[in-house]
Enzyme design. Sequence first.
Site, PDB file in Angstrom:
ATOM      1  N   ASP A 103      35.219  38.455  32.528  1.00  0.00           N
ATOM      2  CA  ASP A 103      36.356  38.836  31.690  1.00  0.00           C
ATOM      3  C   ASP A 103      37.405  37.721  31.671  1.00  0.00           C
ATOM      4  O   ASP A 103      37.451  36.857  32.550  1.00  0.00           O
ATOM      5  CB  ASP A 103      36.968  40.120  32.245  1.00  0.00           C
ATOM      6  CG  ASP A 103      37.624  40.975  31.170  1.00  0.00           C
ATOM      7  OD1 ASP A 103      37.749  40.518  30.019  1.00  0.00           O
ATOM      8  OD2 ASP A 103      38.006  42.121  31.495  1.00  0.00           O
ATOM      9  N   ASP A 126      39.881  45.688  23.629  1.00  0.00           N
ATOM     10  CA  ASP A 126      39.630  46.870  24.454  1.00  0.00           C
ATOM     11  C   ASP A 126      39.920  48.153  23.692  1.00  0.00           C
ATOM     12  O   ASP A 126      40.866  48.224  22.898  1.00  0.00           O
ATOM     13  CB  ASP A 126      40.519  46.855  25.698  1.00  0.00           C
ATOM     14  CG  ASP A 126      40.012  45.940  26.789  1.00  0.00           C
ATOM     15  OD1 ASP A 126      39.072  45.157  26.531  1.00  0.00           O
ATOM     16  OD2 ASP A 126      40.558  45.999  27.903  1.00  0.00           O
TER      17      ASP A 126
END
Length: 437
Positions: A283, A343
């Site tokens: 990430d 997200d």
Amino acid sequence: MSFTDIGETRCRPDEARVFEHGWQSWSPTGAYRLDDSPPRPADETIQILCYRPETPIPAGVFQGEGLLAVDPGDGSVELWSAPNPLQVPSIRARRVGPDRLVISANGPVRHHRAEGGLDAALREWATTVAAGHAPASFPAVPPMWCTWYGYWGKVTDADVIENLELSERLGLGADMFLIDDGYEAEIGDWLEPRPEFGSLARAVDAVTAAGRRTGIWTAPFLVGHRSRIFREHPEWLVGGAYAGRMWDQELAVLDVTHPGAAEHVVNVFRTFAAMGISHFKLDFVYAGALAGTRHEDVDPITAYRRGLELIREGAGRDATLHGCGAPMLPSIGLVDIMRVSPDIAPTLHPKSGDISQPSQLGARLTGAAREFLHARWWVNDPDCIIVRPEVEARQEWAAHIEATGGLRGASDPIAALDDWGLETTRRLMVPTTTDPS
């Protein structure tokens, strides 16, 4: 590099659309009318975290990173794109008069025309780019369960084991259990557990004993200012690189061209692999491609790709590398799965109004716009299934997930699901499709 005019095109003002492809996973992507105002960062920090920091977009200009396509409204499409994944120019279109667009770029660009509409042109382009860089095919990936959207940064080993047991008992079908952010002591100190988490080995052993695979989250190119790595190894940091602010701290960038830092990266992933972890969610990896002074004089994209190669060396040839917050074109051929949207969040709209930020709306819009990459460049990750009762517009989110061919990953605390949520999750938990979208 400065921008140079490289071409122009005529279009039908009421019918034309311009397709902007964003720099990384969270960068908004989509097709816009000439009079639209495409998404732009809400502030300077978001410019770093979610857009391409070095090329902010002037007002009144369309901009794609590695790809800008124009559908003039007559059935044909013009595409200006990167010559290869190692050279990713920013490409702009500015309107000059009612029906004319002037194209400019700050690096080498390929230009070609396609027929059959924008969707067909994007699929053809993705197939062409993949040749010689991405694998010829992508095997089906089974569904997973992820800790993040249920437990955030306060996850414990007991949470992992509880949901493992519930998934097995209720037949959810999760084949891999991903331990997301919250197990680590600090950003950068991946092998040092947060005391409140408990035992990483205990969680991994429980998953393995159930015949399932374990995944783990890292932000491998970030170094938080509170971390031990930041205090003890300033020589491992990219000089002048600022990766933004998250976790209530400033973020530095790991210089993977430094021999000590490179050895550290390999060791982290080799250690995780030795524990039995085989899936690695990588990430915030935009940080690896930020400009700055490195130990070796290499360009940021070369440094970024070297970092992914080091991770592969440590994780092993058969490990699954799962990019997120990742530069798109530079990752081709180096990750197996790629997040293709911002997200998701329990809320429909982002708090800032910027759709690069967590929200259902941003995840749906950009995820749908990038569906054409699935099984061409990698397995798409549209983000997790979250359908517990408090999730806004959960039926619409479930429908979006069902329409994609990409990774299915539940992320609700299973005990929090009502009957509809449980049945919907069970229905959506299927392997990825192997045919391009």
